[in-house]
Write an enzyme that holds these catalytic residues in place. Sequence first.
Site, PDB file in Angstrom:
ATOM      1  N   GLY A  63       0.795  -1.231   0.000  1.00 22.96           N
ATOM      2  CA  GLY A  63       0.000   0.000   0.000  1.00 22.96           C
ATOM      3  C   GLY A  63       0.825   1.278   0.000  1.00 22.96           C
ATOM      4  O   GLY A  63       0.272   2.362  -0.130  1.00 22.96           O
ATOM      5  N   HIS A  85     -16.204  23.963  -1.425  1.00 23.03           N
ATOM      6  CA  HIS A  85     -17.278  24.187  -0.458  1.00 23.03           C
ATOM      7  C   HIS A  85     -16.734  25.105   0.635  1.00 23.03           C
ATOM      8  O   HIS A  85     -16.005  24.656   1.519  1.00 23.03           O
ATOM      9  CB  HIS A  85     -17.702  22.838   0.116  1.00 23.03           C
ATOM     10  CG  HIS A  85     -18.994  22.901   0.825  1.00 23.03           C
ATOM     11  ND1 HIS A  85     -20.204  22.792   0.193  1.00 23.03           N
ATOM     12  CD2 HIS A  85     -19.271  23.084   2.134  1.00 23.03           C
ATOM     13  CE1 HIS A  85     -21.166  22.886   1.074  1.00 23.03           C
ATOM     14  NE2 HIS A  85     -20.630  23.075   2.258  1.00 23.03           N
ATOM     15  N   ASP A  94     -30.042  24.660  -1.367  1.00 25.00           N
ATOM     16  CA  ASP A  94     -30.275  25.310  -0.067  1.00 25.00           C
ATOM     17  C   ASP A  94     -29.901  26.783  -0.150  1.00 25.00           C
ATOM     18  O   ASP A  94     -29.321  27.241  -1.138  1.00 25.00           O
ATOM     19  CB  ASP A  94     -29.472  24.624   1.050  1.00 25.00           C
ATOM     20  CG  ASP A  94     -28.021  24.461   0.677  1.00 25.00           C
ATOM     21  OD1 ASP A  94     -27.489  25.336  -0.025  1.00 25.00           O
ATOM     22  OD2 ASP A  94     -27.420  23.445   1.057  1.00 25.00           O
ATOM     23  N   LYS A 124     -33.061  22.593   2.813  1.00 25.29           N
ATOM     24  CA  LYS A 124     -32.489  21.244   2.984  1.00 25.29           C
ATOM     25  C   LYS A 124     -32.124  21.010   4.439  1.00 25.29           C
ATOM     26  O   LYS A 124     -31.525  21.879   5.077  1.00 25.29           O
ATOM     27  CB  LYS A 124     -31.245  21.130   2.113  1.00 25.29           C
ATOM     28  CG  LYS A 124     -30.441  19.872   2.317  1.00 25.29           C
ATOM     29  CD  LYS A 124     -29.495  19.640   1.154  1.00 25.29           C
ATOM     30  CE  LYS A 124     -28.063  19.750   1.568  1.00 25.29           C
ATOM     31  NZ  LYS A 124     -27.138  19.456   0.470  1.00 25.29           N
ATOM     32  N   ARG A 157     -30.001  18.123   6.526  1.00 27.32           N
ATOM     33  CA  ARG A 157     -29.229  16.883   6.465  1.00 27.32           C
ATOM     34  C   ARG A 157     -29.098  16.331   7.877  1.00 27.32           C
ATOM     35  O   ARG A 157     -28.575  17.003   8.758  1.00 27.32           O
ATOM     36  CB  ARG A 157     -27.853  17.127   5.840  1.00 27.32           C
ATOM     37  CG  ARG A 157     -27.048  15.832   5.647  1.00 27.32           C
ATOM     38  CD  ARG A 157     -25.676  16.100   5.071  1.00 27.32           C
ATOM     39  NE  ARG A 157     -25.683  16.359   3.636  1.00 27.32           N
ATOM     40  CZ  ARG A 157     -25.715  15.426   2.696  1.00 27.32           C
ATOM     41  NH1 ARG A 157     -25.758  14.148   3.025  1.00 27.32           N
ATOM     42  NH2 ARG A 157     -25.702  15.752   1.428  1.00 27.32           N
ATOM     43  N   ASP A 179     -25.868  21.892  -8.448  1.00 27.67           N
ATOM     44  CA  ASP A 179     -25.193  21.799  -7.157  1.00 27.67           C
ATOM     45  C   ASP A 179     -23.688  21.754  -7.393  1.00 27.67           C
ATOM     46  O   ASP A 179     -23.233  21.355  -8.469  1.00 27.67           O
ATOM     47  CB  ASP A 179     -25.661  20.543  -6.403  1.00 27.67           C
ATOM     48  CG  ASP A 179     -25.490  20.688  -4.889  1.00 27.67           C
ATOM     49  OD1 ASP A 179     -24.831  21.642  -4.443  1.00 27.67           O
ATOM     50  OD2 ASP A 179     -26.020  19.832  -4.159  1.00 27.67           O
TER      51      ASP A 179
END
Length: 303
Positions: A40, A131, A172, A195, A197, A222
Amino acid sequence: MERERGIVFGFGGGEPAAAQVAKELGWRLGRAEHHRFPDGESLVRVLDPVGGARQTVVVCPLDRPDEKTVPLVFLGRTLRELGAGRVGLVAPYLAYMRQDKRFRPGESLSNRLYADMLSSAFDWVTTVDPHLHRIAGLESLFRVPARVQHATAPLGVWIARNVENPFLIGPDDESRQWVAAVAAHAGARYAVLEKVRRGDRDVEIRMPAGFDLAGRTPVLVDDIISTGRTMIETVRLLRAQGSANPVCVGVHAVFAGNAWEDLKAAGAGRIVTTDAIPHPTNAISLAPLLAEGVREMAARVSA
Ligand code: R5P
């Protein structure tokens, strides 16, 4: 001899966008390899010389950030060690921006921690419609120059060209200004919903009083389609009221799990996104916008 202006590398799904950005700028396209060991761990390798260029840019959409960020930071820092000029990051999608406060005591402020990590590896950062609802600006999160670009024009232009009689619907009140800007570019009317959530996949949507589509085609817009619940619940509500299948337009095609399939099954019409994150729904190119951002940052942070 005149120094080379710049090199663009694509990484973590940013390869097609990097090729387009390099073309827009007339810069060289560089190559880098990422090897993941069986355990990994990551190894990155820069395959082209970078020493002579003024600017080096890495284009990397930061969806699935936990698997991409360690090798991306290695790449940024390795480019510097190999003598690259200024090393900028174009992250068409910037993850972790939604965790912008401690919603419950003891939680991490992930947006700040993440920006801090990226600041250690890059001299500047640009991104598209992150955001930032409770944050003054991207510059307040990063330790290096950072710039936000908006996809409102490409979205609005796409809607104007492809949807007859559109009526835009934002999720929203926080999205109101952004939806208004898209609607202005589309030459369309708009409304925003209410909205609530309650959990990752538990979203309730309410129509504002006096909501009236007046026979127009609903277009849900959105910034992020993540679990898809915001759009799915809105599509259900509109369909239950007898509306046409809503067109769904998003900037960032995160589509976690079965979100895309679930959105189609809920009754969405055409589902369209920008190419900020590679996905089969991509129909709106951000390359000219990204190239413009690189030009501005290169002028601001000259090597
Ligand atoms: C939230 O404020 C954002 O603007 C999006 O509405 C949200 O991230 C969409 O998430 P999901 O697809 O999981 O409902």
